[in-house]
Design a protein around this motif. Structure first.
Motif, short mmCIF file in Angstrom:
data_model
loop_
_atom_site.label_atom_id
_atom_site.label_comp_id
_atom_site.label_asym_id
_atom_site.label_seq_id
_atom_site.Cartn_x
_atom_site.Cartn_y
_atom_site.Cartn_z
N VAL A 57 0.86 -1.19 0.00
CA VAL A 57 0.00 0.00 0.00
C VAL A 57 0.89 1.23 0.00
CG1 VAL A 57 -1.71 1.34 1.28
CG2 VAL A 57 -1.91 -1.15 1.16
N ARG A 58 0.63 2.15 -0.91
CA ARG A 58 1.39 3.39 -1.01
C ARG A 58 0.48 4.58 -0.74
NH1 ARG A 58 5.41 2.61 -6.29
NH2 ARG A 58 6.43 0.69 -5.52
N THR A 59 1.05 5.62 -0.17
CA THR A 59 0.30 6.83 0.16
C THR A 59 0.70 7.96 -0.79
OG1 THR A 59 0.19 6.19 2.49
CG2 THR A 59 -0.24 8.50 1.96
N ARG A 60 -0.29 8.72 -1.24
CA ARG A 60 0.00 9.88 -2.09
C ARG A 60 -0.77 11.09 -1.57
NH1 ARG A 60 -4.40 9.93 -6.11
NH2 ARG A 60 -5.53 7.96 -5.89
N GLU A 61 -0.16 12.25 -1.70
CA GLU A 61 -0.76 13.49 -1.26
C GLU A 61 -1.59 14.09 -2.39
OE1 GLU A 61 -0.45 14.43 1.92
OE2 GLU A 61 0.83 12.68 2.25
N VAL A 62 -2.80 14.52 -2.07
CA VAL A 62 -3.68 15.11 -3.07
C VAL A 62 -4.38 16.33 -2.49
CG1 VAL A 62 -4.11 12.88 -4.16
CG2 VAL A 62 -5.68 13.72 -2.42
N THR A 63 -5.04 17.07 -3.37
CA THR A 63 -5.89 18.17 -2.94
C THR A 63 -7.34 17.77 -3.16
OG1 THR A 63 -4.21 19.80 -3.54
CG2 THR A 63 -6.47 20.60 -3.30
N GLY A 64 -8.14 17.85 -2.11
CA GLY A 64 -9.53 17.43 -2.16
C GLY A 64 -10.42 18.39 -2.92
N PRO A 65 -11.70 18.05 -3.08
CA PRO A 65 -12.62 18.87 -3.87
C PRO A 65 -12.85 20.27 -3.30
CG PRO A 65 -13.79 17.11 -2.71
CD PRO A 65 -12.33 16.82 -2.58
N ASP A 66 -12.61 20.46 -2.01
CA ASP A 66 -12.77 21.78 -1.40
C ASP A 66 -11.43 22.43 -1.10
OD1 ASP A 66 -15.58 21.59 -1.39
OD2 ASP A 66 -15.53 20.39 0.44
N GLY A 67 -10.36 21.94 -1.75
CA GLY A 67 -9.04 22.52 -1.58
C GLY A 67 -8.27 21.99 -0.38
N GLN A 68 -8.82 21.00 0.31
CA GLN A 68 -8.15 20.47 1.50
C GLN A 68 -7.06 19.49 1.12
OE1 GLN A 68 -10.99 19.45 0.15
NE2 GLN A 68 -11.97 17.76 1.28
N ALA A 69 -5.98 19.48 1.90
CA ALA A 69 -4.91 18.51 1.70
C ALA A 69 -5.35 17.17 2.26
CB ALA A 69 -3.63 18.98 2.39
N ALA A 70 -5.01 16.09 1.56
CA ALA A 70 -5.40 14.76 2.00
C ALA A 70 -4.36 13.74 1.54
CB ALA A 70 -6.77 14.39 1.46
N ALA A 71 -4.30 12.64 2.24
CA ALA A 71 -3.43 11.53 1.87
C ALA A 71 -4.31 10.35 1.48
CB ALA A 71 -2.51 11.15 3.02
N LEU A 72 -4.13 9.85 0.27
CA LEU A 72 -4.90 8.71 -0.22
C LEU A 72 -4.01 7.47 -0.27
CD1 LEU A 72 -6.98 10.24 -3.15
CD2 LEU A 72 -7.50 10.17 -0.70
N GLU A 73 -4.63 6.33 -0.04
CA GLU A 73 -3.89 5.08 -0.05
C GLU A 73 -4.24 4.26 -1.29
OE1 GLU A 73 -4.86 3.16 3.64
OE2 GLU A 73 -3.26 4.21 4.71
N ASP A 74 -3.20 3.78 -1.96
CA ASP A 74 -3.37 2.94 -3.15
C ASP A 74 -2.75 1.57 -2.90
OD1 ASP A 74 -4.46 5.10 -4.56
OD2 ASP A 74 -2.49 5.69 -5.34
N THR A 75 -3.43 0.54 -3.33
CA THR A 75 -2.86 -0.80 -3.35
C THR A 75 -2.11 -0.96 -4.67
OG1 THR A 75 -4.47 -1.86 -1.89
CG2 THR A 75 -3.41 -3.25 -3.52
N VAL A 76 -0.85 -1.36 -4.58
CA VAL A 76 0.00 -1.48 -5.76
C VAL A 76 0.53 -2.90 -5.82
CG1 VAL A 76 2.11 -0.69 -6.88
CG2 VAL A 76 0.67 0.94 -5.64
N VAL A 77 0.27 -3.57 -6.95
CA VAL A 77 0.72 -4.94 -7.17
C VAL A 77 1.35 -5.03 -8.55
CG1 VAL A 77 -0.02 -7.33 -7.51
CG2 VAL A 77 -0.98 -6.00 -5.61
N VAL A 78 2.54 -5.62 -8.59
CA VAL A 78 3.22 -5.88 -9.86
C VAL A 78 3.60 -7.36 -9.89
CG1 VAL A 78 5.17 -5.33 -11.35
CG2 VAL A 78 4.16 -3.54 -9.93
N VAL A 79 3.10 -8.04 -10.92
CA VAL A 79 3.38 -9.46 -11.09
C VAL A 79 4.10 -9.64 -12.42
CG1 VAL A 79 2.36 -11.75 -11.42
CG2 VAL A 79 1.41 -10.19 -9.70
N ARG A 80 5.18 -10.41 -12.40
CA ARG A 80 5.98 -10.65 -13.61
C ARG A 80 5.85 -12.11 -14.04
NH1 ARG A 80 10.89 -12.92 -14.48
NH2 ARG A 80 12.12 -12.19 -16.28
N ARG A 81 5.61 -12.30 -15.31
CA ARG A 81 5.59 -13.67 -15.84
C ARG A 81 7.01 -14.17 -16.05
NH1 ARG A 81 2.79 -16.04 -21.44
NH2 ARG A 81 3.55 -18.15 -21.14
N ARG A 82 7.30 -15.37 -15.58
CA ARG A 82 8.64 -15.93 -15.76
C ARG A 82 8.86 -16.41 -17.19
NH1 ARG A 82 10.25 -19.26 -10.25
NH2 ARG A 82 9.99 -17.49 -8.82
#
Length: 229
Positions: A204-229
Motif C-alpha cells: 500500500v502506497r500513500t499519495r498526497e492530493v488536494t480534495g474537492p474543497d481545496g483540502q490537503a489529504a493523503a490517499l492510499e493505493d494498493t499497488v501490485v506488480v506481477v511478472r511472468r517468468r
C-alpha cells in the motif's frame, strides 16, 4: 474506468455499458495526465507492447506511447476511446496508440493482441483504478490479462486501498477497497510467486492530493506488480 468512490449513488444493477457511456458522454472527465503510480512503476522498463485495461480517456496509454511503447487501450465506453484517439492525435502519438471499445469480460478477445504466430504477448499490462460502481468481474478480467503476458512481461495493478476522507460514510462502509493480499487472491498468485509468476511488488502506497474543497489529504493505493517468468 473511473475511481468508484466518485459514484456512490450508482445502482449496482445498472447496465455497465450505459453507465460508462453516460459517464463519458459529456465534457472531458479527467486531466489527461498519466496515473503517477503507473508512471513510476513503468519508468525503467524497456519499451515494448503494452495494454491498458479500462483506459478511459487514454492518459496512461498516451504516456506509454510517448515513452516509446506500442500501446493499446481498451474501455467499455465508445465515448471514452473516441476522446482518447483525439488526444493521442493531438499529442503526436497516434501511430503508436490503438484504442478499442470492448467488453473486458469477453475473455475470448485478445484485446488488440495481434493473432499472428510471431506475437508472444504483451510486455506490459496496466490497470489503474479498474474499479466500478456497477457490475465488473475483475477476477475474470485480470486473470485473462495474465494469460496475455509475454515471458518476462509485467502486470501493473493500482487500486484504491481506502476511500478518501470526503467520501460519504455510508459509501465508504459498503465500498470494496482491496488490499495487496486481496489482489493477489484475485489474480490466483501467491505472495511468494511460483513457477509461473514473480511478485515484484505488493504493498500500500500513500499519495498526497488536494480534495474537492481545496483540502490537503493523503490517499492510499494498493499497488501490485506481477511478472511472468
Amino acid at each position: 474506468m473511473s475511481p468508484h468512490y466518485e459514484h456512490p449513488n450508482a445502482p449496482v444493477s445498472e447496465d455497465p455499458r450505459a453507465f460508462w457511456e453516460a459517464r463519458y458522454g459529456g465534457d472531458q472527465v479527467w486531466s489527461g495526465k498519466v496515473n503517477a503510480a503507473t508512471a513510476a512503476l513503468t519508468a525503467d522498463l524497456p519499451p515494448g507492447r503494452a495494454l491498458d485495461l479500462g483506459c478511459g480517456e487514454g492518459g496512461d496509454v498516451i504516456h506509454l506511447a510517448e515513452a516509446g511503447w506500442d500501446a493499446t487501450g481498451v474501455d467499455l465506453a465508445e465515448a471514452a476511446v473516441t476522446r482518447a484517439r483525439r488526444a493521442a492525435h493531438k499529442r503526436g502519438v497516434a501511430e503508436r496508440t490503438h484504442f478499442m471499445a470492448a467488453d473486458l469480460t469477453d475473455t475470448g478477445s485478445g484485446w488488440g493482441l495481434p493473432d499472428d504466430a510471431g506475437a508472444p504477448g504483451f510486455d506490459l499490462v496496466t490497470a489503474s483504478f479498474l474499479q466500478s460502481p456497477v457490475a465488473l468481474d475483475r477476477e475474470r478480467i485480470l486473470r485473462h490479462a495474465l494469460t496475455l503476458l509475454a515471458p518476462g512481461g509485467r502486470l501493473v495493478l493500482v487500486s484504491h486501498a481506502a476511500p478518501p476522507p470526503w467520501a460519504p460514510a455510508e459509501f465508504a462502509a459498503r465500498g470494496h477497497f482491496p488490499s495487496p493480499a486481496d489482489e493477489l487472491t484475485v489474480l490466483g498468485v501467491t505472495v511468494c510467486g511460483d513457477e509461473r509468476w514473480d511478485v515484484a511488488t505488493a504493498e500500500v502506497r500513500t499519495r498526497e492530493v488536494t480534495g474537492p474543497d481545496g483540502q490537503a489529504a493523503a490517499l492510499e493505493d494498493t499497488v501490485v506488480v506481477v511478472r511472468r517468468r
